[in-house]
Design a protein around this motif. Structure first.
Motif, mmCIF file in Angstrom:
data_model
loop_
_atom_site.group_PDB
_atom_site.id
_atom_site.type_symbol
_atom_site.label_atom_id
_atom_site.label_comp_id
_atom_site.label_asym_id
_atom_site.label_seq_id
_atom_site.Cartn_x
_atom_site.Cartn_y
_atom_site.Cartn_z
ATOM 1 N N ARG A 1 71.528 15.150 78.218
ATOM 2 C CA ARG A 1 71.124 14.006 77.401
ATOM 3 C C ARG A 1 69.708 14.267 76.895
ATOM 4 N N LEU A 2 69.476 13.871 75.668
ATOM 5 C CA LEU A 2 68.138 13.979 75.095
ATOM 6 C C LEU A 2 67.573 12.580 74.943
ATOM 7 N N ARG A 3 66.294 12.428 75.255
ATOM 8 C CA ARG A 3 65.660 11.113 75.125
ATOM 9 C C ARG A 3 64.396 11.237 74.286
ATOM 10 N N LEU A 4 64.297 10.359 73.311
ATOM 11 C CA LEU A 4 63.085 10.278 72.494
ATOM 12 C C LEU A 4 62.749 8.796 72.378
ATOM 13 N N GLY A 5 61.659 8.388 73.036
ATOM 14 C CA GLY A 5 61.341 6.965 73.092
ATOM 15 C C GLY A 5 62.440 6.225 73.825
ATOM 16 N N SER A 6 63.019 5.218 73.175
ATOM 17 C CA SER A 6 64.065 4.421 73.830
ATOM 18 C C SER A 6 65.464 4.934 73.481
ATOM 19 N N CYS B 1 61.191 16.239 72.830
ATOM 20 C CA CYS B 1 61.891 15.134 73.501
ATOM 21 C C CYS B 1 62.105 15.491 74.969
ATOM 22 N N GLU B 2 62.636 14.525 75.715
ATOM 23 C CA GLU B 2 62.958 14.791 77.116
ATOM 24 C C GLU B 2 64.381 15.316 77.195
ATOM 25 N N GLY B 3 64.605 16.315 78.044
ATOM 26 C CA GLY B 3 65.947 16.826 78.280
ATOM 27 C C GLY B 3 66.406 16.413 79.666
ATOM 28 N N LEU B 4 67.487 15.642 79.746
ATOM 29 C CA LEU B 4 67.920 15.090 81.032
ATOM 30 C C LEU B 4 69.227 15.738 81.464
ATOM 31 N N VAL B 5 69.186 16.484 82.536
ATOM 32 C CA VAL B 5 70.400 17.080 83.092
ATOM 33 C C VAL B 5 70.301 16.985 84.607
ATOM 34 N N GLY B 6 71.293 16.337 85.220
ATOM 35 C CA GLY B 6 71.244 16.144 86.657
ATOM 36 C C GLY B 6 69.924 15.513 87.057
#
Lengths: 140, 69
Positions: A29-34, A86-91
């Motif tokens: 998942r990628l997160r940028l701000g909200s 951006c933030e990269g969210l994995v596990g």
């Protein structure tokens, strides 16, 4: 804090091609701000940079006009691209990732040397059809 | 069966049959590999493998981002 390591299966990219299409596709998942986007991304040790298609960056709310330009090579040489962080969210992982955000949806999402392979160690077994993603130094 | 036995048998064959053996083996090897890379098919390679300038810009952007946070 102990170093983390997670194992993922190779994914068949084209069922009609069977085993020939297996590739290390990382669910992420990628997160940028909200805003967040779920993507499956190809780990590509031959790519000098991470690459993001246009529509993914747009859905994340990336600001194309304010972003610094970058020049890509190979098949992507004709594609205009700019920096997107951006933030990269994995596990349990969530590092800051930098992408060459391209102005084309014909390109896949690529995880390359800068900076995915800088913040993660990766071990691949094509014959075993698995790959490990870990904190740097967590794979002996 | 070991390779040295096979080679000894192969050398005992008439010359024409030795050529046929080579052709059979080469054809079998090609058949085994054919599904992996097919002639005439397009295989796009997207990797920007020498985009070092872009890599430098990304690293600088990350450094600047760290400096702001």
């Amino acid at each position: 804090m102990s170093k983390r390591r997670e194992r993922f299966p190779f994914v068949m990219r084209a069922p009609a091609a069977g085993q020939a299409s297996l590739a290390p596709m990382l669910p992420f998942r990628l997160r940028l701000g909200s805003r967040e986007e779920s993507v499956s991304r190809l780990i590509d040790t031959g790519a000098a940079v991470n690459v993001l298609p246009w529509s993914v960056g747009e859905r994340l709310g990336g600001d194309w006009d304010a972003a610094a330009p970058v020049t890509l090579t190979g098949n992507l040489a004709a594609v205009e691209a700019r920096v997107l962080l951006c933030e990269g969210l994995v596990g349990g992982f969530g590092p800051r990732l930098a992408f060459a955000w391209s102005k084309s949806d014909a390109v896949p999402v690529l995880l390359g040397q800068i900076n995915f392979l800088l913040v993660f160690d990766v071990r691949l077994s094509r014959s075993g059809q698995w790959f490990d993603v870990a904190d740097p130094g967590a794979i002996p | 069966m070991v390779l040295t036995d096979v080679l000894a048998d192969a050398r005992a064959l008439p010359r024409a049959e030795q050529f046929r053996l080579i052709q059979e083996l080469a054809a079998a090897l090609l058949r085994d590999e054919a599904p992996l890379i097919e002639a005439g098919r397009e295989y796009p390679v997207w990797s920007p493998d020498a985009a070092f300038g872009a890599a430098d810009v990304l690293l600088r952007s990350l450094d600047a981002d760290r400096g702001q946070s």
